[in-house]
Design a protein around this motif. Structure first.
Motif, PDB file in Angstrom:
ATOM      1  N   SER A 179      -9.909 -17.863  -8.412  1.00 50.04           N
ATOM      2  CA  SER A 179     -11.170 -17.638  -7.697  1.00 50.04           C
ATOM      3  C   SER A 179     -11.372 -16.192  -7.256  1.00 50.04           C
ATOM      4  CB  SER A 179     -11.249 -18.561  -6.477  1.00 50.04           C
ATOM      5  OG  SER A 179     -10.222 -18.244  -5.555  1.00 50.04           O
ATOM      6  N   ASP A 180     -10.384 -15.317  -7.513  1.00 47.93           N
ATOM      7  CA  ASP A 180     -10.552 -13.910  -7.149  1.00 47.93           C
ATOM      8  C   ASP A 180      -9.816 -13.044  -8.159  1.00 47.93           C
ATOM      9  OD1 ASP A 180      -7.755 -13.073  -6.036  1.00 47.93           O
ATOM     10  OD2 ASP A 180      -8.206 -14.920  -4.963  1.00 47.93           O
ATOM     11  N   SER A 181     -10.135 -11.757  -8.153  1.00 51.40           N
ATOM     12  CA  SER A 181      -9.634 -10.850  -9.174  1.00 51.40           C
ATOM     13  C   SER A 181      -8.117 -10.704  -9.147  1.00 51.40           C
ATOM     14  CB  SER A 181     -10.288  -9.476  -8.998  1.00 51.40           C
ATOM     15  OG  SER A 181      -9.868  -8.595 -10.012  1.00 51.40           O
ATOM     16  N   LYS A 182      -7.529 -10.592  -7.961  1.00 51.44           N
ATOM     17  CA  LYS A 182      -6.082 -10.386  -7.871  1.00 51.44           C
ATOM     18  C   LYS A 182      -5.320 -11.558  -8.470  1.00 51.44           C
ATOM     19  CE  LYS A 182      -2.348  -9.330  -4.603  1.00 51.44           C
ATOM     20  NZ  LYS A 182      -1.993  -9.081  -3.182  1.00 51.44           N
ATOM     21  N   ALA A 183      -5.710 -12.767  -8.091  1.00 52.79           N
ATOM     22  CA  ALA A 183      -5.036 -13.958  -8.614  1.00 52.79           C
ATOM     23  C   ALA A 183      -5.280 -14.107 -10.112  1.00 52.79           C
ATOM     24  CB  ALA A 183      -5.512 -15.198  -7.866  1.00 52.79           C
ATOM     25  N   TYR A 184      -6.506 -13.789 -10.537  1.00 51.83           N
ATOM     26  CA  TYR A 184      -6.859 -13.878 -11.953  1.00 51.83           C
ATOM     27  C   TYR A 184      -5.966 -12.965 -12.791  1.00 51.83           C
ATOM     28  CZ  TYR A 184      -9.623 -13.308 -16.246  1.00 51.83           C
ATOM     29  OH  TYR A 184     -10.030 -13.243 -17.551  1.00 51.83           O
ATOM     30  N   THR A 187      -4.991  -3.514 -17.746  1.00 46.62           N
ATOM     31  CA  THR A 187      -4.566  -3.516 -16.344  1.00 46.62           C
ATOM     32  C   THR A 187      -5.398  -2.568 -15.492  1.00 46.62           C
ATOM     33  OG1 THR A 187      -2.883  -1.852 -16.864  1.00 46.62           O
ATOM     34  CG2 THR A 187      -2.214  -4.166 -16.938  1.00 46.62           C
ATOM     35  N   ASP A 188      -6.162  -1.683 -16.134  1.00 45.96           N
ATOM     36  CA  ASP A 188      -6.954  -0.702 -15.404  1.00 45.96           C
ATOM     37  C   ASP A 188      -8.411  -1.136 -15.232  1.00 45.96           C
ATOM     38  OD1 ASP A 188      -7.427  -0.546 -18.138  1.00 45.96           O
ATOM     39  OD2 ASP A 188      -7.967   1.584 -18.053  1.00 45.96           O
ATOM     40  N   LYS A 189      -8.743  -2.352 -15.674  1.00 43.92           N
ATOM     41  CA  LYS A 189     -10.123  -2.830 -15.586  1.00 43.92           C
ATOM     42  C   LYS A 189     -10.202  -4.102 -14.758  1.00 43.92           C
ATOM     43  CE  LYS A 189     -11.497  -0.899 -20.058  1.00 43.92           C
ATOM     44  NZ  LYS A 189     -12.312   0.186 -19.460  1.00 43.92           N
ATOM     45  N   ASP A 190     -11.374  -4.357 -14.178  1.00 42.56           N
ATOM     46  CA  ASP A 190     -11.586  -5.584 -13.420  1.00 42.56           C
ATOM     47  C   ASP A 190     -12.000  -6.678 -14.404  1.00 42.56           C
ATOM     48  OD1 ASP A 190     -12.256  -7.658 -11.741  1.00 42.56           O
ATOM     49  OD2 ASP A 190     -13.414  -6.426 -10.341  1.00 42.56           O
ATOM     50  N   CYS A 191     -11.004  -7.286 -15.017  1.00 39.88           N
ATOM     51  CA  CYS A 191     -11.270  -8.291 -16.050  1.00 39.88           C
ATOM     52  C   CYS A 191     -11.936  -9.534 -15.470  1.00 39.88           C
ATOM     53  CB  CYS A 191      -9.971  -8.663 -16.754  1.00 39.88           C
ATOM     54  SG  CYS A 191      -9.234  -7.301 -17.689  1.00 39.88           S
ATOM     55  N   PHE A 192     -11.680  -9.819 -14.217  1.00 36.61           N
ATOM     56  CA  PHE A 192     -12.321 -10.959 -13.547  1.00 36.61           C
ATOM     57  C   PHE A 192     -13.829 -10.744 -13.507  1.00 36.61           C
ATOM     58  CE2 PHE A 192     -13.603 -13.180  -9.555  1.00 36.61           C
ATOM     59  CZ  PHE A 192     -13.195 -14.463  -9.881  1.00 36.61           C
ATOM     60  N   ALA A 193     -14.254  -9.555 -13.112  1.00 35.03           N
ATOM     61  CA  ALA A 193     -15.683  -9.236 -13.068  1.00 35.03           C
ATOM     62  C   ALA A 193     -16.287  -9.234 -14.467  1.00 35.03           C
ATOM     63  CB  ALA A 193     -15.905  -7.883 -12.395  1.00 35.03           C
ATOM     64  N   GLU A 194     -15.550  -8.739 -15.447  1.00 31.55           N
ATOM     65  CA  GLU A 194     -16.019  -8.735 -16.832  1.00 31.55           C
ATOM     66  C   GLU A 194     -16.244 -10.164 -17.330  1.00 31.55           C
ATOM     67  OE1 GLU A 194     -16.801  -6.441 -19.050  1.00 31.55           O
ATOM     68  OE2 GLU A 194     -16.205  -4.583 -18.040  1.00 31.55           O
ATOM     69  N   MET A 195     -15.308 -11.047 -17.027  1.00 37.98           N
ATOM     70  CA  MET A 195     -15.404 -12.443 -17.454  1.00 37.98           C
ATOM     71  C   MET A 195     -16.610 -13.129 -16.820  1.00 37.98           C
ATOM     72  SD  MET A 195     -14.623 -15.608 -15.918  1.00 37.98           S
ATOM     73  CE  MET A 195     -13.385 -15.140 -14.708  1.00 37.98           C
ATOM     74  N   LEU A 196     -16.825 -12.900 -15.523  1.00 37.68           N
ATOM     75  CA  LEU A 196     -17.962 -13.519 -14.830  1.00 37.68           C
ATOM     76  C   LEU A 196     -19.291 -12.974 -15.346  1.00 37.68           C
ATOM     77  CD1 LEU A 196     -16.774 -13.771 -11.118  1.00 37.68           C
ATOM     78  CD2 LEU A 196     -16.882 -15.580 -12.842  1.00 37.68           C
ATOM     79  N   LYS A 199     -12.865 -22.946  -3.870  1.00 39.17           N
ATOM     80  CA  LYS A 199     -13.247 -21.535  -4.009  1.00 39.17           C
ATOM     81  C   LYS A 199     -13.786 -21.262  -5.413  1.00 39.17           C
ATOM     82  CE  LYS A 199      -9.923 -19.704  -0.629  1.00 39.17           C
ATOM     83  NZ  LYS A 199      -8.707 -18.862  -0.464  1.00 39.17           N
ATOM     84  N   SER A 200     -13.166 -21.890  -6.416  1.00 35.17           N
ATOM     85  CA  SER A 200     -13.618 -21.719  -7.794  1.00 35.17           C
ATOM     86  C   SER A 200     -15.009 -22.316  -7.981  1.00 35.17           C
ATOM     87  CB  SER A 200     -12.627 -22.381  -8.754  1.00 35.17           C
ATOM     88  OG  SER A 200     -11.351 -21.773  -8.665  1.00 35.17           O
ATOM     89  N   GLN A 201     -15.261 -23.422  -7.329  1.00 37.11           N
ATOM     90  CA  GLN A 201     -16.593 -24.016  -7.384  1.00 37.11           C
ATOM     91  C   GLN A 201     -17.636 -23.060  -6.816  1.00 37.11           C
ATOM     92  OE1 GLN A 201     -17.583 -27.396  -8.610  1.00 37.11           O
ATOM     93  NE2 GLN A 201     -19.354 -26.017  -8.651  1.00 37.11           N
ATOM     94  N   ALA A 202     -17.276 -22.389  -5.741  1.00 35.55           N
ATOM     95  CA  ALA A 202     -18.193 -21.422  -5.128  1.00 35.55           C
ATOM     96  C   ALA A 202     -18.472 -20.260  -6.090  1.00 35.55           C
ATOM     97  CB  ALA A 202     -17.613 -20.900  -3.816  1.00 35.55           C
ATOM     98  N   VAL A 203     -17.458 -19.831  -6.832  1.00 35.93           N
ATOM     99  CA  VAL A 203     -17.646 -18.764  -7.816  1.00 35.93           C
ATOM    100  C   VAL A 203     -18.610 -19.220  -8.904  1.00 35.93           C
ATOM    101  CG1 VAL A 203     -16.518 -17.410  -9.622  1.00 35.93           C
ATOM    102  CG2 VAL A 203     -15.403 -17.682  -7.406  1.00 35.93           C
ATOM    103  N   ALA A 204     -18.400 -20.429  -9.419  1.00 42.33           N
ATOM    104  CA  ALA A 204     -19.292 -20.962 -10.456  1.00 42.33           C
ATOM    105  C   ALA A 204     -20.717 -21.089  -9.934  1.00 42.33           C
ATOM    106  CB  ALA A 204     -18.772 -22.312 -10.951  1.00 42.33           C
ATOM    107  N   ASP A 205     -20.854 -21.576  -8.701  1.00 41.83           N
ATOM    108  CA  ASP A 205     -22.178 -21.727  -8.099  1.00 41.83           C
ATOM    109  C   ASP A 205     -22.877 -20.382  -7.956  1.00 41.83           C
ATOM    110  OD1 ASP A 205     -21.715 -24.443  -7.904  1.00 41.83           O
ATOM    111  OD2 ASP A 205     -21.219 -24.404  -5.764  1.00 41.83           O
TER     112      ASP A 205
END
Length: 205
Positions: free
Chosen positions: A135-140, A149-158, A186-192
């Protein structure tokens, strides 16, 4: 020791899965291929070599594509790593049957190819299922372990997931049920937040 074969397609649960590449920019901690050669009793999914488009189509011609509930790009690699083969194969499937087509992906195609790819899927894919994993970039980053490792892959995926809504009828984010109720919420909130469906799936499916 890894067993290799040329299992380009395999059947599970009345569906046909397409294993078009073993390439993947991630090393997810829960990935089946970390510990096995196949999926749920399939033949080995480690490919002897990267199949080209003609090999994929030759394999599909041995199948009755109209007999499956769904045809899914999902194997031992990230399907969008071989984007041209994926798209041309989807075009072929569309030309011979009306079976729904799904893409299971890590959602990092834009990083893989260095450009926006979402529009490429228009009219070819019915459902895109994207691994949210956390549900967040660090955990992802800790779970997915992408090579960037130098990019926010979580944000890219979303961003990929949100943009895909313009081109694909059904966009789904997925997490596995072992992450716990709090993380699922928390993941549901991200999807929403981006207006897509969350699917909580068992680890073994």
């Amino acid at each position: 020791m890894k067993k290799t074969a040329m299992t380009i397609s395999y059947e599970l649960w009345g569906k046909l899965y397409l294993n078009i590449t073993n390439k993947c920019p991630c090393a997810c901690t829960f990935c089946l291929r970390q510990n096995d050669d196949g999926a749920y009793g399939s033949d080995p999914l480690w490919l002897e070599h990267q199949p080209d488009y003609d090999e994929v189509i030759e394999n599909l011609k041995t199948r009755d594509l109209s007999s499956y509930k769904e045809i899914i790009f999902c194997g031992y690699g990230e399907p969008t790593s071989e984007l041209d083969i994926l798209l041309k194969t989807a075009e072929y499937i569309r030309s011979v049957c009306d079976t729904p087509i799904r893409l299971n992906t890590n959602g990092l195609a834009n990083l893989i190819h260095g450009r926006k790819t979402e529009q490429d899927f228009k009219g070819l894919i019915d459902t895109v299922s994207i691994s949210l994993n956390a549900s967040d970039s660090k955990a992802y980053m800790a779970i997915t372990r992408p090579k960037w490792t130098d990019k926010d892959c979580f944000a890219e995926m979303l961003s990929f997931a949100e943009t895909m809504k313009k081109y694909v009828p059904n966009v789904i984010l997925t997490v596995v049920d072992v992450i716990g109720e709090e993380e699922i919420a928390k993941s549901q909130a991200v999807a929403d937040s981006i207006g897509v469906t969350l699917r909580v799936r068992p680890l073994e499916t």
